[in-house]
Design a protein around this motif. Structure first.
Motif, PDB file in Angstrom:
ATOM      1  N   ALA A 257      -6.028  -5.636   1.810  1.00 29.86           N
ATOM      2  CA  ALA A 257      -5.612  -5.668   0.243  1.00 29.86           C
ATOM      3  C   ALA A 257      -6.738  -4.732  -0.363  1.00 29.86           C
ATOM      4  N   ALA A 258      -7.984  -4.985  -0.082  1.00 29.93           N
ATOM      5  CA  ALA A 258      -9.109  -3.999  -0.551  1.00 29.93           C
ATOM      6  C   ALA A 258      -8.717  -2.796  -0.805  1.00 29.93           C
ATOM      7  N   ASN A 259      -8.370  -2.315   0.430  1.00 29.41           N
ATOM      8  CA  ASN A 259      -8.227  -0.875   0.782  1.00 29.41           C
ATOM      9  C   ASN A 259      -7.222  -0.286  -0.079  1.00 29.41           C
ATOM     10  N   ALA A 260      -6.138  -1.281  -0.340  1.00 28.00           N
ATOM     11  CA  ALA A 260      -4.927  -0.972  -1.148  1.00 28.00           C
ATOM     12  C   ALA A 260      -5.375  -0.974  -2.517  1.00 28.00           C
ATOM     13  N   ILE A 261      -6.041  -1.873  -2.819  1.00 31.10           N
ATOM     14  CA  ILE A 261      -6.446  -1.928  -4.331  1.00 31.10           C
ATOM     15  C   ILE A 261      -7.159  -0.775  -4.653  1.00 31.10           C
ATOM     16  N   LYS A 262      -8.159  -0.278  -3.849  1.00 29.81           N
ATOM     17  CA  LYS A 262      -9.163   0.943  -4.037  1.00 29.81           C
ATOM     18  C   LYS A 262      -8.069   2.189  -4.187  1.00 29.81           C
ATOM     19  N   GLU A 263      -7.106   2.205  -3.174  1.00 27.34           N
ATOM     20  CA  GLU A 263      -6.296   3.531  -3.331  1.00 27.34           C
ATOM     21  C   GLU A 263      -5.498   3.310  -4.753  1.00 27.34           C
ATOM     22  N   GLN A 264      -5.037   2.182  -5.335  1.00 29.11           N
ATOM     23  CA  GLN A 264      -4.339   2.019  -6.726  1.00 29.11           C
ATOM     24  C   GLN A 264      -5.457   2.649  -7.523  1.00 29.11           C
ATOM     25  N   LYS A 265      -6.529   2.335  -7.638  1.00 29.26           N
ATOM     26  CA  LYS A 265      -7.477   2.644  -8.620  1.00 29.26           C
ATOM     27  C   LYS A 265      -7.773   4.126  -8.446  1.00 29.26           C
ATOM     28  N   ASN A 266      -7.810   4.682  -7.409  1.00 30.35           N
ATOM     29  CA  ASN A 266      -8.016   6.150  -7.257  1.00 30.35           C
ATOM     30  C   ASN A 266      -6.701   6.975  -7.635  1.00 30.35           C
ATOM     31  N   ASN A 267      -5.371   6.383  -7.947  1.00 33.95           N
ATOM     32  CA  ASN A 267      -4.303   7.144  -8.269  1.00 33.95           C
ATOM     33  C   ASN A 267      -4.201   6.716  -9.746  1.00 33.95           C
ATOM     34  N   ILE A 268      -4.990   6.166 -10.359  1.00 32.05           N
ATOM     35  CA  ILE A 268      -4.625   6.130 -11.757  1.00 32.05           C
ATOM     36  C   ILE A 268      -5.731   7.153 -12.324  1.00 32.05           C
ATOM     37  N   PRO A 269      -5.149   8.052 -13.364  1.00 30.18           N
ATOM     38  CA  PRO A 269      -5.952   9.031 -13.976  1.00 30.18           C
ATOM     39  C   PRO A 269      -7.134   8.553 -14.860  1.00 30.18           C
ATOM     40  N   LEU A 270      -8.379   8.841 -14.610  1.00 31.40           N
ATOM     41  CA  LEU A 270      -9.563   8.380 -15.347  1.00 31.40           C
ATOM     42  C   LEU A 270      -9.342   9.146 -16.679  1.00 31.40           C
ATOM     43  N   ILE A 271      -9.093  10.299 -16.972  1.00 35.89           N
ATOM     44  CA  ILE A 271      -9.230  11.065 -18.089  1.00 35.89           C
ATOM     45  C   ILE A 271      -7.882  11.613 -18.443  1.00 35.89           C
ATOM     46  N   GLN A 272      -7.411  11.044 -19.840  1.00 34.48           N
ATOM     47  CA  GLN A 272      -6.021  11.210 -20.046  1.00 34.48           C
ATOM     48  C   GLN A 272      -6.298  12.592 -21.257  1.00 34.48           C
ATOM     49  N   GLU A 273      -4.958  13.122 -21.313  1.00 29.66           N
ATOM     50  CA  GLU A 273      -4.964  14.251 -22.158  1.00 29.66           C
ATOM     51  C   GLU A 273      -5.163  13.781 -23.524  1.00 29.66           C
ATOM     52  N   LYS A 274      -6.005  14.676 -24.271  1.00 29.46           N
ATOM     53  CA  LYS A 274      -6.045  13.870 -25.731  1.00 29.46           C
ATOM     54  C   LYS A 274      -4.721  14.485 -26.364  1.00 29.46           C
TER      55      LYS A 274
ATOM     56  N   THR B 106       0.757  -1.281   0.141  1.00 29.99           N
ATOM     57  CA  THR B 106      -0.088   0.197   0.091  1.00 29.99           C
ATOM     58  C   THR B 106       0.813   1.369   0.071  1.00 29.99           C
ATOM     59  N   LYS B 107       1.964   1.280   0.664  1.00 32.42           N
ATOM     60  CA  LYS B 107       2.786   2.349   0.835  1.00 32.42           C
ATOM     61  C   LYS B 107       3.426   2.661  -0.323  1.00 32.42           C
ATOM     62  N   TRP B 108       3.920   1.484  -0.963  1.00 33.93           N
ATOM     63  CA  TRP B 108       4.842   1.430  -2.279  1.00 33.93           C
ATOM     64  C   TRP B 108       4.176   2.240  -3.527  1.00 33.93           C
ATOM     65  N   GLY B 109       2.774   1.486  -3.714  1.00 36.53           N
ATOM     66  CA  GLY B 109       1.776   2.049  -4.585  1.00 36.53           C
ATOM     67  C   GLY B 109       2.268   1.659  -6.220  1.00 36.53           C
ATOM     68  N   HIS B 110       3.243   0.767  -6.166  1.00 34.82           N
ATOM     69  CA  HIS B 110       3.627   0.519  -7.777  1.00 34.82           C
ATOM     70  C   HIS B 110       2.728  -0.517  -8.410  1.00 34.82           C
ATOM     71  N   LYS B 111       2.836  -0.410  -9.767  1.00 33.24           N
ATOM     72  CA  LYS B 111       1.955  -1.632 -10.486  1.00 33.24           C
ATOM     73  C   LYS B 111       2.474  -2.874 -10.202  1.00 33.24           C
ATOM     74  N   SER B 112       3.599  -3.151  -9.761  1.00 33.34           N
ATOM     75  CA  SER B 112       3.963  -4.506  -9.550  1.00 33.34           C
ATOM     76  C   SER B 112       3.492  -5.204  -8.382  1.00 33.34           C
ATOM     77  N   VAL B 113       3.016  -4.459  -7.422  1.00 31.13           N
ATOM     78  CA  VAL B 113       2.397  -5.116  -6.486  1.00 31.13           C
ATOM     79  C   VAL B 113       0.951  -5.715  -6.428  1.00 31.13           C
ATOM     80  N   LEU B 114       0.453  -5.407  -7.558  1.00 30.86           N
ATOM     81  CA  LEU B 114      -0.836  -5.884  -7.838  1.00 30.86           C
ATOM     82  C   LEU B 114      -1.272  -7.231  -7.790  1.00 30.86           C
ATOM     83  N   PRO B 115       0.043  -8.294  -7.933  1.00 31.82           N
ATOM     84  CA  PRO B 115      -0.400  -9.558  -7.931  1.00 31.82           C
ATOM     85  C   PRO B 115      -0.471 -10.031  -6.444  1.00 31.82           C
ATOM     86  N   PHE B 116       0.220  -9.179  -5.568  1.00 37.68           N
ATOM     87  CA  PHE B 116       0.329  -9.574  -3.959  1.00 37.68           C
ATOM     88  C   PHE B 116      -1.042  -8.961  -3.446  1.00 37.68           C
ATOM     89  N   LEU B 117      -1.405  -7.790  -4.059  1.00 37.03           N
ATOM     90  CA  LEU B 117      -2.907  -7.281  -3.647  1.00 37.03           C
ATOM     91  C   LEU B 117      -3.964  -8.421  -3.825  1.00 37.03           C
TER      92      LEU B 117
END
Length: 157
Positions: free
Chosen positions: A130-147, A104-115
């Motif tokens: 693990a559920a909270n960590a995945i929720k934080e991972q989803k919140n950190n991903i920008p939903l709208i990307q620049e065109k 959770t503290k690291w927040g890198h995409k390589s930790v998703l299998p552990f979560l």
């Protein structure tokens, strides 16, 4: 005629084995299984009660003494941290919870299998973390990307 030869050969083998004292073991499902279970339980209890005298210096033990988590900077540190996380995930529930907290503290995409593995855990604290960590991972991903405009915009006009 062949049946008589086969039957007499089997009788001779049984007679020879009986005369030599090589009888089949009668305790196939007897006390051996119960004694094995008792031995296994004793070893598990002795492992739980034995003091952990091993002290290894690794990436996590250096970072565990600090309250602030620092993400690994090099590829070697990242691989070492992932190995340590894998080892923690293979241990008891407290260690798995610690691994999920580090993920959770690291927040890198390589930790998703552990979560994801933490979501399937038997300990509810690990699943919740693990559920909270995945929720934080989803919140950190920008939903709208620049065109991004195509490179040949001038040719499109």
């Amino acid at each position: 005629m062949n049946q008589i030869f086969a039957g007499s050969a089997a009788f001779l083998v049984v007679l020879v084995m009986w005369s030599l004292g090589r009888r089949p073991n009668q305790k196939i499902f007897g006390n051996t299984v119960a004694s094995q279970i008792v031995d296994m339980n004793r070893t598990q209890i002795s492992l739980m009660n034995s003091p952990k005298g091993k002290k290894s210096i690794d990436f996590l033990s250096q970072k565990a003494s600090e309250d602030v988590f620092e993400a690994p900077q090099t590829a070697r540190e990242r691989a070492q941290l992932q190995r340590q996380l894998q080892q923690l995930m293979n241990k008891g529930p407290e260690e798995r919870l610690k691994a999920i907290q580090i993920c959770t503290k690291w927040g890198h995409k390589s930790v998703l299998p552990f979560l994801r593995r933490g979501l399937k855990d038997s300990d509810p604290h690990v699943v919740f973390a693990a559920a909270n960590a995945i929720k934080e991972q989803k919140n950190n991903i920008p939903l709208i990307q620049e065109k991004v405009l195509p490179r040949n915009v001038s040719l499109m006009r």
